[in-house]
Write an enzyme that holds these catalytic residues in place. Sequence first.
Site, PDB file in Angstrom:
ATOM      1  N   ASP A 106      46.874 -14.726 -13.596  1.00  0.00           N
ATOM      2  CA  ASP A 106      45.606 -14.501 -14.274  1.00  0.00           C
ATOM      3  C   ASP A 106      44.838 -15.821 -14.316  1.00  0.00           C
ATOM      4  OD1 ASP A 106      43.587 -13.333 -15.775  1.00  0.00           O
ATOM      5  OD2 ASP A 106      44.880 -12.727 -17.425  1.00  0.00           O
ATOM      6  N   LYS A 134      45.090 -11.343 -10.295  1.00  0.00           N
ATOM      7  CA  LYS A 134      43.958 -10.931 -11.132  1.00  0.00           C
ATOM      8  C   LYS A 134      43.017 -12.114 -11.293  1.00  0.00           C
ATOM      9  CE  LYS A 134      42.902  -9.129 -15.640  1.00  0.00           C
ATOM     10  NZ  LYS A 134      43.343  -9.421 -16.971  1.00  0.00           N
ATOM     11  N   PHE A 155      42.380  -5.352 -18.450  1.00  0.00           N
ATOM     12  CA  PHE A 155      43.680  -5.724 -19.006  1.00  0.00           C
ATOM     13  C   PHE A 155      44.685  -4.692 -18.528  1.00  0.00           C
ATOM     14  CE2 PHE A 155      47.103  -6.342 -21.963  1.00  0.00           C
ATOM     15  CZ  PHE A 155      47.153  -7.721 -22.011  1.00  0.00           C
ATOM     16  N   ASP A 162      52.629  -6.520 -19.976  1.00  0.00           N
ATOM     17  CA  ASP A 162      52.691  -6.054 -21.362  1.00  0.00           C
ATOM     18  C   ASP A 162      51.437  -6.367 -22.158  1.00  0.00           C
ATOM     19  OD1 ASP A 162      53.720  -8.554 -23.540  1.00  0.00           O
ATOM     20  OD2 ASP A 162      53.399  -8.946 -21.420  1.00  0.00           O
ATOM     21  N   ARG A 168      55.790  -2.468 -20.994  1.00  0.00           N
ATOM     22  CA  ARG A 168      56.454  -2.996 -19.793  1.00  0.00           C
ATOM     23  C   ARG A 168      57.197  -1.909 -19.013  1.00  0.00           C
ATOM     24  NH1 ARG A 168      56.582  -8.638 -19.898  1.00  0.00           N
ATOM     25  NH2 ARG A 168      56.658  -9.622 -21.941  1.00  0.00           N
TER      26      ARG A 168
END
Length: 181
Positions: A106, A134, A155, A162, A168
Amino acid sequence: MLKVKELLPVFPEETIQKRISELGEQIARDYQGEEVICVCVLKGAVFFFTDIVRAIGRHLDGITIDFLRASSYGSGTSSSCVVNISKDVDTDIKGKNVLFIEDVIDSGLTMSKVMGMFKERGAKSVKLCACVDKKERREVDIHIDYSAFTVDKGFIVGYGLDLAEKYRELPGIYEAVVEEV
């Protein structure tokens, strides 16, 4: 505190497994004739790690596995900008090929720091494999050698990813529509 209002499918289980098979073959070709230490970045990567290591191992001998726990998220949805390494690898990586296997890249902060650390320790090579690249909150320029999927924003949860340690276990990857409560 965040609450999930809705889960929107992004990558179903079948799509994930097909892509892992392809990626495993590609990684095995790239490391042909070499030994490689596959390092699972805990906790999120554990599902992807297990599947990708098996896919690589079908085509390549000489895989060793190890585990590292590093994060910059805590229980929130954005990076804290502080990388915490709470479990280091047990294997001596000097002169060896290291392939980090991560759930999502991320901001890039965590893996940028960790990869630099392993290069300084004398690894022969350091590469990165991510289930999801991402780009929405990327803060550092980080090269991802192998990426199963790319998403621009949102998201995501499931398949190891998670929200405050939940979701998860979902077999696919979903976009979580969240609200503050």
